[in-house]
Design a protein around this motif. Structure first.
Motif, PDB file in Angstrom:
ATOM      1  N   VAL A  29      -5.660  -0.004   4.096  1.00  0.00           N
ATOM      2  CA  VAL A  29      -6.318   0.121   5.403  1.00  0.00           C
ATOM      3  C   VAL A  29      -7.028   1.470   5.502  1.00  0.00           C
ATOM      4  CG1 VAL A  29      -5.938   0.275   7.895  1.00  0.00           C
ATOM      5  CG2 VAL A  29      -4.769  -1.491   6.566  1.00  0.00           C
ATOM      6  N   ALA A  30      -6.341   2.516   5.064  1.00  0.00           N
ATOM      7  CA  ALA A  30      -6.924   3.858   5.144  1.00  0.00           C
ATOM      8  C   ALA A  30      -8.186   3.990   4.293  1.00  0.00           C
ATOM      9  CB  ALA A  30      -5.902   4.898   4.704  1.00  0.00           C
ATOM     10  N   ASN A  31      -8.273   3.205   3.226  1.00  0.00           N
ATOM     11  CA  ASN A  31      -9.411   3.300   2.316  1.00  0.00           C
ATOM     12  C   ASN A  31     -10.365   2.117   2.413  1.00  0.00           C
ATOM     13  OD1 ASN A  31      -8.988   5.752   0.529  1.00  0.00           O
ATOM     14  ND2 ASN A  31      -6.972   4.789   0.522  1.00  0.00           N
ATOM     15  N   ALA A  32     -10.288   1.380   3.507  1.00  0.00           N
ATOM     16  CA  ALA A  32     -11.081   0.159   3.661  1.00  0.00           C
ATOM     17  C   ALA A  32     -12.579   0.412   3.514  1.00  0.00           C
ATOM     18  CB  ALA A  32     -10.797  -0.502   5.002  1.00  0.00           C
ATOM     19  N   ASP A  33     -13.048   1.558   3.916  1.00  0.00           N
ATOM     20  CA  ASP A  33     -14.479   1.866   3.840  1.00  0.00           C
ATOM     21  C   ASP A  33     -14.825   2.799   2.689  1.00  0.00           C
ATOM     22  OD1 ASP A  33     -15.131   0.275   6.038  1.00  0.00           O
ATOM     23  OD2 ASP A  33     -14.628   1.882   7.439  1.00  0.00           O
ATOM     24  N   THR A  34     -13.885   3.028   1.803  1.00  0.00           N
ATOM     25  CA  THR A  34     -14.132   3.912   0.668  1.00  0.00           C
ATOM     26  C   THR A  34     -14.831   3.131  -0.438  1.00  0.00           C
ATOM     27  OG1 THR A  34     -12.141   5.178   1.183  1.00  0.00           O
ATOM     28  CG2 THR A  34     -13.043   5.427  -1.037  1.00  0.00           C
ATOM     29  N   PRO A  35     -16.058   3.504  -0.774  1.00  0.00           N
ATOM     30  CA  PRO A  35     -16.779   2.790  -1.838  1.00  0.00           C
ATOM     31  C   PRO A  35     -16.010   2.840  -3.158  1.00  0.00           C
ATOM     32  CG  PRO A  35     -18.272   4.203  -0.626  1.00  0.00           C
ATOM     33  CD  PRO A  35     -16.873   4.551  -0.163  1.00  0.00           C
ATOM     34  N   GLY A  36     -15.905   1.683  -3.783  1.00  0.00           N
ATOM     35  CA  GLY A  36     -15.243   1.600  -5.080  1.00  0.00           C
ATOM     36  C   GLY A  36     -13.722   1.525  -5.027  1.00  0.00           C
ATOM     37  N   TYR A  37     -13.133   1.636  -3.839  1.00  0.00           N
ATOM     38  CA  TYR A  37     -11.670   1.568  -3.743  1.00  0.00           C
ATOM     39  C   TYR A  37     -11.208   0.162  -4.114  1.00  0.00           C
ATOM     40  CZ  TYR A  37      -6.927   1.695  -1.932  1.00  0.00           C
ATOM     41  OH  TYR A  37      -5.563   1.629  -1.823  1.00  0.00           O
ATOM     42  N   GLN A  38     -10.127   0.080  -4.850  1.00  0.00           N
ATOM     43  CA  GLN A  38      -9.573  -1.210  -5.246  1.00  0.00           C
ATOM     44  C   GLN A  38      -8.256  -1.452  -4.517  1.00  0.00           C
ATOM     45  OE1 GLN A  38      -9.286  -1.162  -9.501  1.00  0.00           O
ATOM     46  NE2 GLN A  38     -11.484  -1.287  -9.783  1.00  0.00           N
ATOM     47  N   ARG A  39      -8.144  -2.638  -3.946  1.00  0.00           N
ATOM     48  CA  ARG A  39      -6.952  -3.021  -3.184  1.00  0.00           C
ATOM     49  C   ARG A  39      -5.701  -2.947  -4.067  1.00  0.00           C
ATOM     50  NH1 ARG A  39      -3.661  -7.251  -1.997  1.00  0.00           N
ATOM     51  NH2 ARG A  39      -3.076  -7.397   0.197  1.00  0.00           N
ATOM     52  N   ARG A  40      -4.605  -2.485  -3.460  1.00  0.00           N
ATOM     53  CA  ARG A  40      -3.324  -2.387  -4.156  1.00  0.00           C
ATOM     54  C   ARG A  40      -2.273  -3.157  -3.370  1.00  0.00           C
ATOM     55  NH1 ARG A  40      -6.377   1.778  -5.214  1.00  0.00           N
ATOM     56  NH2 ARG A  40      -6.218   3.008  -7.087  1.00  0.00           N
ATOM     57  N   ASP A  41      -1.285  -3.664  -4.086  1.00  0.00           N
ATOM     58  CA  ASP A  41      -0.194  -4.383  -3.442  1.00  0.00           C
ATOM     59  C   ASP A  41       1.036  -4.301  -4.334  1.00  0.00           C
ATOM     60  OD1 ASP A  41       1.266  -5.914  -1.650  1.00  0.00           O
ATOM     61  OD2 ASP A  41      -0.146  -7.580  -1.621  1.00  0.00           O
ATOM     62  N   VAL A  42       2.190  -4.568  -3.741  1.00  0.00           N
ATOM     63  CA  VAL A  42       3.456  -4.604  -4.462  1.00  0.00           C
ATOM     64  C   VAL A  42       4.087  -5.964  -4.180  1.00  0.00           C
ATOM     65  CG1 VAL A  42       5.750  -3.572  -4.714  1.00  0.00           C
ATOM     66  CG2 VAL A  42       3.788  -2.114  -4.206  1.00  0.00           C
ATOM     67  N   ASP A  43       4.189  -6.805  -5.197  1.00  0.00           N
ATOM     68  CA  ASP A  43       4.823  -8.107  -5.063  1.00  0.00           C
ATOM     69  C   ASP A  43       6.302  -7.930  -5.398  1.00  0.00           C
ATOM     70  OD1 ASP A  43       5.529 -10.755  -4.910  1.00  0.00           O
ATOM     71  OD2 ASP A  43       4.245 -11.412  -6.558  1.00  0.00           O
ATOM     72  N   PHE A  44       7.021  -7.291  -4.464  1.00  0.00           N
ATOM     73  CA  PHE A  44       8.392  -6.902  -4.758  1.00  0.00           C
ATOM     74  C   PHE A  44       9.320  -8.089  -4.974  1.00  0.00           C
ATOM     75  CE2 PHE A  44       8.426  -7.163  -0.142  1.00  0.00           C
ATOM     76  CZ  PHE A  44       9.677  -7.688   0.159  1.00  0.00           C
ATOM     77  N   GLU A  45       9.031  -9.230  -4.332  1.00  0.00           N
ATOM     78  CA  GLU A  45       9.890 -10.400  -4.522  1.00  0.00           C
ATOM     79  C   GLU A  45       9.829 -10.885  -5.978  1.00  0.00           C
ATOM     80  OE1 GLU A  45       7.432 -10.509  -2.056  1.00  0.00           O
ATOM     81  OE2 GLU A  45       8.402 -11.024  -0.164  1.00  0.00           O
ATOM     82  N   SER A  46       8.620 -10.995  -6.513  1.00  0.00           N
ATOM     83  CA  SER A  46       8.464 -11.443  -7.908  1.00  0.00           C
ATOM     84  C   SER A  46       9.031 -10.420  -8.886  1.00  0.00           C
ATOM     85  CB  SER A  46       6.994 -11.692  -8.232  1.00  0.00           C
ATOM     86  OG  SER A  46       6.504 -12.774  -7.500  1.00  0.00           O
ATOM     87  N   ILE A  47       8.758  -9.157  -8.630  1.00  0.00           N
ATOM     88  CA  ILE A  47       9.261  -8.092  -9.508  1.00  0.00           C
ATOM     89  C   ILE A  47      10.778  -8.129  -9.540  1.00  0.00           C
ATOM     90  CG2 ILE A  47       9.455  -5.587  -9.812  1.00  0.00           C
ATOM     91  CD1 ILE A  47       6.616  -5.391  -8.543  1.00  0.00           C
ATOM     92  N   LEU A  48      11.393  -8.253  -8.384  1.00  0.00           N
ATOM     93  CA  LEU A  48      12.849  -8.281  -8.290  1.00  0.00           C
ATOM     94  C   LEU A  48      13.410  -9.539  -8.948  1.00  0.00           C
ATOM     95  CD1 LEU A  48      15.094  -6.530  -7.194  1.00  0.00           C
ATOM     96  CD2 LEU A  48      14.847  -7.656  -4.988  1.00  0.00           C
ATOM     97  N   GLY A  49      12.755 -10.671  -8.716  1.00  0.00           N
ATOM     98  CA  GLY A  49      13.209 -11.928  -9.325  1.00  0.00           C
ATOM     99  C   GLY A  49      13.173 -11.885 -10.848  1.00  0.00           C
ATOM    100  N   LYS A  50      12.086 -11.351 -11.404  1.00  0.00           N
ATOM    101  CA  LYS A  50      11.961 -11.245 -12.865  1.00  0.00           C
ATOM    102  C   LYS A  50      13.022 -10.304 -13.431  1.00  0.00           C
ATOM    103  CE  LYS A  50       7.030 -12.201 -13.060  1.00  0.00           C
ATOM    104  NZ  LYS A  50       5.691 -11.629 -13.239  1.00  0.00           N
ATOM    105  N   ALA A  51      13.248  -9.200 -12.741  1.00  0.00           N
ATOM    106  CA  ALA A  51      14.236  -8.236 -13.215  1.00  0.00           C
ATOM    107  C   ALA A  51      15.632  -8.840 -13.212  1.00  0.00           C
ATOM    108  CB  ALA A  51      14.200  -6.980 -12.345  1.00  0.00           C
ATOM    109  N   LEU A  52      15.972  -9.547 -12.151  1.00  0.00           N
ATOM    110  CA  LEU A  52      17.295 -10.159 -12.075  1.00  0.00           C
ATOM    111  C   LEU A  52      17.443 -11.266 -13.110  1.00  0.00           C
ATOM    112  CD1 LEU A  52      17.814 -10.309  -8.210  1.00  0.00           C
ATOM    113  CD2 LEU A  52      18.848  -8.733  -9.842  1.00  0.00           C
ATOM    114  N   GLY A  53      16.356 -12.029 -13.323  1.00  0.00           N
ATOM    115  CA  GLY A  53      16.376 -13.078 -14.348  1.00  0.00           C
ATOM    116  C   GLY A  53      16.574 -12.510 -15.744  1.00  0.00           C
ATOM    117  N   GLY A  54      16.139 -11.280 -15.938  1.00  0.00           N
ATOM    118  CA  GLY A  54      16.286 -10.608 -17.227  1.00  0.00           C
ATOM    119  C   GLY A  54      17.562  -9.802 -17.335  1.00  0.00           C
TER     120      GLY A  54
END
Length: 116
Positions: A29-54
């Protein structure tokens, strides 16, 4: 013997992941108007699921924001404020639900050991 059971460790890791997602989304949100900024996200559910599966301990799971591919807008950014606000709301509800579960577990444990 650990005083913290695996369920508690999992809940704490999920809260940590949700917190990291909140940081990534607010950065978007803070960088919504920043040219060239790339959206970031954390899919913590998938990350946690994979880690527990391993067989990885929830306490050892790293949650890091990853760049999400998006089509650039007119200024070169790929951020939709509406989508980010919806994601922030969803993540806030997830975090709130996790804190309620942790609180309920705490009350149950306190009742079981006779502490008010």
């Amino acid at each position: 013997m650990s005083l913290v059971d695996p369920t508690q460790q999992l809940l704490e890791a999920a809260m940590r992941g949700s917190w990291q997602r909140q940081i990534a989304l607010t950065g978007n949100v803070a960088n919504a108007d920043t040219p060239g900024y790339q959206r970031r996200d954390v899919d913590f559910e998938s990350i946690l699921g994979k880690a527990l599966g391993g067989g990885q301990s929830p306490q050892e799971v790293p949650f890091e924001a990853e760049v999400q591919p998006t089509a650039p807008g007119p200024n070169g950014e790929g951020i939709s404020i509406d989508q980010e606000e919806a994601s922030l709301s969803e993540n806030g509800l997830d975090y709130e639900a996790l804190t309620q579960v942790v609180g309920a577990r705490d009350q149950t444990l306190r009742a079981a050991i006779g502490v008010a």
